[in-house]
Motif scaffolding. Sequence first.
Motif, PDB file in Angstrom:
ATOM      1  N   UNK A  77       4.142   3.950   3.810  1.00 53.06           N
ATOM      2  CA  UNK A  77       4.385   3.051   2.696  1.00 53.06           C
ATOM      3  C   UNK A  77       3.316   3.331   1.640  1.00 53.06           C
ATOM      4  N   UNK A  78       3.600   3.075   0.374  1.00 51.98           N
ATOM      5  CA  UNK A  78       2.564   3.234  -0.652  1.00 51.98           C
ATOM      6  C   UNK A  78       1.383   2.306  -0.369  1.00 51.98           C
ATOM      7  N   UNK A  79       0.207   2.718  -0.827  1.00 49.58           N
ATOM      8  CA  UNK A  79      -0.959   1.874  -0.632  1.00 49.58           C
ATOM      9  C   UNK A  79      -2.212   2.539  -1.122  1.00 49.58           C
ATOM     10  N   UNK A  80      -3.306   1.792  -1.057  1.00 52.94           N
ATOM     11  CA  UNK A  80      -4.575   2.352  -1.475  1.00 52.94           C
ATOM     12  C   UNK A  80      -5.663   1.299  -1.523  1.00 52.94           C
ATOM     13  N   UNK A  81      -6.815   1.712  -1.999  1.00 52.46           N
ATOM     14  CA  UNK A  81      -8.022   0.903  -2.026  1.00 52.46           C
ATOM     15  C   UNK A  81      -7.946  -0.139  -3.146  1.00 52.46           C
TER      16      UNK A  81
END
Length: 182
Positions: A77-81
């Motif tokens: 899934x999209x994601x990040x900090x």
Amino acid sequence: MEAEDKKLIWNETGRKELLKTPVFTVTERYSRSPFGQNGTYIVNEARDWVIVVPVCGDNFLMVRQWRHGEKALSMEFPGGVIDDGEEPAAAARRELLEETGASAEKMNRLGVLNPNPALFANHVHVFLAENLSFSGKQSLDSDEYVQYVEINRREVIKKLGSPEYPHALMASAAALYMARNF
């Protein structure tokens, strides 16, 4: 908290930074048990991040990217900090847009998880993104190479834990989604 549970709580008496990297800091923590036993524990500190579960009809909007630790491509899934001062929901909207070019009319929190409470001090905030609209334009970081694709939700769920879907936190995000939607 139950009275019996209070007997399980350790108190941190000190900490020392062992290694600081751009991604995380390794610390040594000194703690005392409720019964007076002292212990030394290694804890990784990192920024919180977000995972977005974007739904498009019967599909999830997923991203495929290289993961250096695994030395393989990973479907996620999209994601990040989360940036300094940024709210988790705002980070979720930003990461979805940057990685897929999609915006969500509805963004709802599914839950907050610790990647491994024995070793990590940070959290991942999981959001459900619905009613998507697409700009068709990604806005990736300079070292980020991501392809996005729509994949049937049932196919994703069946493949979790396979070489194509190795990321444990993605499986956790899917479980939060299923707990709410199945």
